[in-house]
Design a protein around this motif. Structure first.
Motif, PDB file in Angstrom:
ATOM      1  N   LYS A   1       4.506   7.177   8.713  1.00 52.59           N
ATOM      2  CA  LYS A   1       3.313   6.795   7.942  1.00 52.59           C
ATOM      3  C   LYS A   1       3.704   5.866   6.795  1.00 52.59           C
ATOM      4  O   LYS A   1       3.012   4.885   6.516  1.00 52.59           O
ATOM      5  CB  LYS A   1       2.600   8.032   7.396  1.00 52.59           C
ATOM      6  CG  LYS A   1       1.783   8.761   8.412  1.00 52.59           C
ATOM      7  CD  LYS A   1       1.056   9.916   7.776  1.00 52.59           C
ATOM      8  CE  LYS A   1       0.312  10.713   8.825  1.00 52.59           C
ATOM      9  NZ  LYS A   1      -0.403  11.858   8.242  1.00 52.59           N
TER      10      LYS A   1
ATOM     11  N   GLU B   1       4.334   2.462   8.207  1.00 54.31           N
ATOM     12  CA  GLU B   1       3.078   1.823   8.594  1.00 54.31           C
ATOM     13  C   GLU B   1       2.359   1.276   7.377  1.00 54.31           C
ATOM     14  O   GLU B   1       1.811   0.176   7.409  1.00 54.31           O
ATOM     15  CB  GLU B   1       2.186   2.811   9.351  1.00 54.31           C
ATOM     16  CG  GLU B   1       2.681   3.121  10.747  1.00 54.31           C
ATOM     17  CD  GLU B   1       1.920   4.245  11.428  1.00 54.31           C
ATOM     18  OE1 GLU B   1       1.159   4.975  10.738  1.00 54.31           O
ATOM     19  OE2 GLU B   1       2.097   4.414  12.644  1.00 54.31           O
ATOM     20  N   GLU B   2       2.361   2.054   6.282  1.00 51.23           N
ATOM     21  CA  GLU B   2       1.727   1.599   5.044  1.00 51.23           C
ATOM     22  C   GLU B   2       2.433   0.361   4.505  1.00 51.23           C
ATOM     23  O   GLU B   2       1.795  -0.575   4.044  1.00 51.23           O
ATOM     24  CB  GLU B   2       1.733   2.712   4.005  1.00 51.23           C
ATOM     25  CG  GLU B   2       0.754   3.798   4.329  1.00 51.23           C
ATOM     26  CD  GLU B   2      -0.026   4.236   3.107  1.00 51.23           C
ATOM     27  OE1 GLU B   2       0.164   3.675   2.009  1.00 51.23           O
ATOM     28  OE2 GLU B   2      -0.835   5.142   3.266  1.00 51.23           O
TER      29      GLU B   2
ATOM     30  N   ASP C   1       4.074  -1.840   6.205  1.00 54.42           N
ATOM     31  CA  ASP C   1       3.722  -2.962   7.075  1.00 54.42           C
ATOM     32  C   ASP C   1       2.346  -3.517   6.716  1.00 54.42           C
ATOM     33  O   ASP C   1       2.146  -4.730   6.679  1.00 54.42           O
ATOM     34  CB  ASP C   1       3.741  -2.552   8.549  1.00 54.42           C
ATOM     35  CG  ASP C   1       5.140  -2.499   9.129  1.00 54.42           C
ATOM     36  OD1 ASP C   1       6.093  -2.965   8.468  1.00 54.42           O
ATOM     37  OD2 ASP C   1       5.284  -1.972  10.255  1.00 54.42           O
ATOM     38  N   ARG C   2       1.393  -2.613   6.444  1.00 51.37           N
ATOM     39  CA  ARG C   2       0.040  -3.049   6.072  1.00 51.37           C
ATOM     40  C   ARG C   2       0.060  -3.816   4.755  1.00 51.37           C
ATOM     41  O   ARG C   2      -0.557  -4.873   4.619  1.00 51.37           O
ATOM     42  CB  ARG C   2      -0.904  -1.860   5.966  1.00 51.37           C
ATOM     43  CG  ARG C   2      -1.542  -1.477   7.280  1.00 51.37           C
ATOM     44  CD  ARG C   2      -2.721  -0.537   7.069  1.00 51.37           C
ATOM     45  NE  ARG C   2      -2.335   0.772   6.589  1.00 51.37           N
ATOM     46  CZ  ARG C   2      -1.886   1.764   7.359  1.00 51.37           C
ATOM     47  NH1 ARG C   2      -1.780   1.572   8.654  1.00 51.37           N
ATOM     48  NH2 ARG C   2      -1.577   2.930   6.847  1.00 51.37           N
TER      49      ARG C   2
ATOM     50  N   GLY D   1       1.534  -7.116   5.194  1.00 50.35           N
ATOM     51  CA  GLY D   1       0.817  -7.944   6.145  1.00 50.35           C
ATOM     52  C   GLY D   1       1.494  -8.115   7.478  1.00 50.35           C
ATOM     53  O   GLY D   1       1.189  -9.038   8.225  1.00 50.35           O
ATOM     54  N   ASP D   2       2.429  -7.197   7.801  1.00 51.31           N
ATOM     55  CA  ASP D   2       3.142  -7.282   9.075  1.00 51.31           C
ATOM     56  C   ASP D   2       2.501  -6.427  10.154  1.00 51.31           C
ATOM     57  O   ASP D   2       2.987  -6.371  11.266  1.00 51.31           O
ATOM     58  CB  ASP D   2       4.608  -6.842   8.909  1.00 51.31           C
ATOM     59  CG  ASP D   2       5.371  -7.774   7.993  1.00 51.31           C
ATOM     60  OD1 ASP D   2       4.946  -8.939   7.871  1.00 51.31           O
ATOM     61  OD2 ASP D   2       6.376  -7.343   7.409  1.00 51.31           O
ATOM     62  N   GLY D   3       1.446  -5.691   9.842  1.00 48.68           N
ATOM     63  CA  GLY D   3       0.902  -4.746  10.799  1.00 48.68           C
ATOM     64  C   GLY D   3      -0.473  -5.004  11.228  1.00 48.68           C
ATOM     65  O   GLY D   3      -1.248  -5.803  11.067  1.00 48.68           O
TER      66      GLY D   3
END
Length: 85
Positions: free
Chosen positions: A73, A76-77, A79-80, A83-85
């Motif tokens: 998690k 993932e955060e 990455d968000r 801006g990679d996700g």
């Protein structure tokens, strides 16, 4: 980016085989098992895995699973935010 979760065969006596099997069921993760990850001290003492190259450990296999999910998690955060996700 899909997280890469690596397990050491020598660590399976801590119950990590069940954790690995659960994670392998998800198409969202790349799960890899190696004969040795070179972390013998950790391997002997407690259940652990590498998540994208970072050591994640717990006192029990169940706690390891929880910590792996927390790490995923977190990644993932990140990455968000980047801006990679």
């Amino acid at each position: 980016m899909r997280p890469i979760i690596e397990f050491c065969t020598n660590n399976m006596h801590h119950g990590t085989a069940e954790v690995m099997k659960k994670l392998e069921q998800s198409p969202d993760y790349d799960v890899v098992e190696y004969g040795c990850l070179g972390n013998c001290g950790e391997c002997y003492l407690f259940p652990y895995a590498l998540v994208n190259g970072e050591t994640v450990a717990g006192e029990t296999a169940e706690q390891l699973m929880e910590r792996i999910m927390e790490k995923i998690k977190e990644l993932e955060e990140m990455d968000r935010v980047l801006g990679d996700g």
